[in-house]
Design a protein around this motif. Structure first.
Motif, PDB file in Angstrom:
ATOM      1  N   GLU A 182       6.238   7.529 -23.392  1.00 37.19           N
ATOM      2  CA  GLU A 182       7.348   7.503 -22.442  1.00 37.19           C
ATOM      3  C   GLU A 182       7.714   8.912 -21.974  1.00 37.19           C
ATOM      4  N   PHE A 183       7.658   9.868 -22.889  1.00 37.04           N
ATOM      5  CA  PHE A 183       8.001  11.245 -22.518  1.00 37.04           C
ATOM      6  C   PHE A 183       7.012  11.803 -21.505  1.00 37.04           C
ATOM      7  N   LYS A 184       5.770  11.363 -21.584  1.00 38.61           N
ATOM      8  CA  LYS A 184       4.726  11.885 -20.703  1.00 38.61           C
ATOM      9  C   LYS A 184       5.091  11.736 -19.233  1.00 38.61           C
ATOM     10  N   ASP A 185       5.732  10.632 -18.867  1.00 40.93           N
ATOM     11  CA  ASP A 185       6.072  10.365 -17.463  1.00 40.93           C
ATOM     12  C   ASP A 185       7.559  10.578 -17.161  1.00 40.93           C
ATOM     13  N   SER A 186       8.260  11.204 -18.077  1.00 40.93           N
ATOM     14  CA  SER A 186       9.707  11.382 -17.892  1.00 40.93           C
ATOM     15  C   SER A 186      10.020  12.553 -16.957  1.00 40.93           C
ATOM     16  N   ALA A 187      11.235  12.530 -16.419  1.00 42.50           N
ATOM     17  CA  ALA A 187      11.684  13.625 -15.555  1.00 42.50           C
ATOM     18  C   ALA A 187      11.794  14.922 -16.354  1.00 42.50           C
ATOM     19  N   ALA A 188      12.185  14.809 -17.619  1.00 40.53           N
ATOM     20  CA  ALA A 188      12.328  16.001 -18.459  1.00 40.53           C
ATOM     21  C   ALA A 188      10.979  16.672 -18.675  1.00 40.53           C
ATOM     22  N   ARG A 189       9.924  15.873 -18.841  1.00 46.96           N
ATOM     23  CA  ARG A 189       8.585  16.444 -19.029  1.00 46.96           C
ATOM     24  C   ARG A 189       8.159  17.202 -17.767  1.00 46.96           C
ATOM     25  N   LYS A 190       8.434  16.615 -16.600  1.00 51.58           N
ATOM     26  CA  LYS A 190       8.054  17.269 -15.345  1.00 51.58           C
ATOM     27  C   LYS A 190       8.825  18.571 -15.151  1.00 51.58           C
ATOM     28  N   ARG A 191      10.123  18.559 -15.472  1.00 54.87           N
ATOM     29  CA  ARG A 191      10.932  19.782 -15.341  1.00 54.87           C
ATOM     30  C   ARG A 191      10.458  20.845 -16.325  1.00 54.87           C
ATOM     31  N   ALA A 192      10.117  20.412 -17.537  1.00 51.45           N
ATOM     32  CA  ALA A 192       9.638  21.358 -18.549  1.00 51.45           C
ATOM     33  C   ALA A 192       8.319  21.986 -18.120  1.00 51.45           C
ATOM     34  N   ASP A 193       7.434  21.190 -17.546  1.00 54.10           N
ATOM     35  CA  ASP A 193       6.150  21.716 -17.055  1.00 54.10           C
ATOM     36  C   ASP A 193       6.380  22.768 -15.967  1.00 54.10           C
ATOM     37  N   ARG A 194       7.334  22.476 -15.075  1.00 54.71           N
ATOM     38  CA  ARG A 194       7.621  23.440 -13.998  1.00 54.71           C
ATOM     39  C   ARG A 194       8.192  24.737 -14.570  1.00 54.71           C
ATOM     40  N   LEU A 195       9.084  24.608 -15.555  1.00 56.28           N
ATOM     41  CA  LEU A 195       9.666  25.792 -16.177  1.00 56.28           C
ATOM     42  C   LEU A 195       8.594  26.662 -16.830  1.00 56.28           C
TER      43      LEU A 195
END
Length: 214
Positions: A182-195
């Motif tokens: 679930e974390f893989k497709d979460s908004a938090a994962r995407k934001r963390a990747d961008r950071l």
């Protein structure tokens, strides 16, 4: 003059012991940083005027604002002064520059910013109420918060952290506790990747653009 803030070396690389200019356990935001003047148009370079040239403009650096930090080496003395506009670095090529200050303006791509800073400095010596730091070099509260996040993410990533760690420690997201699928497709994962991606750019000389108001 060189930046004197150093990053902690991972334990595996410091088995033989390692000396730091600053305590690596102290957050970087709590320590002053001295930048190479050629990369920082926010550094006012002062040299002593020729003897016999009576400019009548000696100055007390502490009268410009709060003296945050200073250091001296073979290249002269550098001060960090904070006023209402932000932090300005003053490089005294010689201590005699305090009594006979002459502004040195390198002919580089940032000369307009350097000229603005020099003009503000002279106006302050003449008694005018003006912020030392040019507006283009001032950081907003949002920018400060963003850069703190990026540096935190960079430290975590350098220490072996993953996007989940960034989501938990930097973004403070509850989604960091989700199961892996679930974390893989979460908004938090995407934001963390961008950071993480932006933080790598920032520490890989991307900060030079910030110093020049970019």
């Amino acid at each position: 003059m060189t930046p004197i803030r150093t990053r902690p070396v991972p334990t595996s690389l410091a088995a033989g012991g390692c000396a730091f200019v600053y305590d690596p356990d102290v957050p970087a935001a709590h320590e002053p940083v001295f930048w190479l003047p050629e990369h920082s148009p926010g550094t006012l370079i002062l040299a002593p005027a020729p003897r016999g040239l009576n400019l009548g403009l000696p100055f007390d650096p502490s009268a410009l604002g709060q003296l945050v930090a200073q250091r001296a080496d073979a290249n002269g003395r550098e001060l960090i002064v904070r006023d209402v506009s932000g932090e300005v670095h003053i490089w005294l090529v010689d201590d005699a520059a305090v009594d006979r200050p002459t502004v040195v303006l390198p002919r580089d791509g940032a000369y307009r910013l350097r000229l603005d800073l020099a003009s503000r400095f002279i106006r302050r010596l003449l008694g005018q109420h003006v912020g030392l730091l040019p507006p283009r070099l001032r950081l907003t509260e949002f920018q400060r918060h963003r850069y703190v996040q990026l540096l935190h993410a960079a430290d975590l990533y350098e220490a072996g952290g993953e996007p989940r760690d960034v989501a938990a420690s930097v973004l403070r997201s509850d989604q960091a506790a989700l199961p892996a699928i679930e974390f893989k497709d979460s908004a938090a994962r995407k934001r963390a990747d961008r950071l993480i991606k932006e933080s790598i750019t920032l520490v890989s000389r991307g900060y030079l653009k910030i110093l020049r108001g970019g």
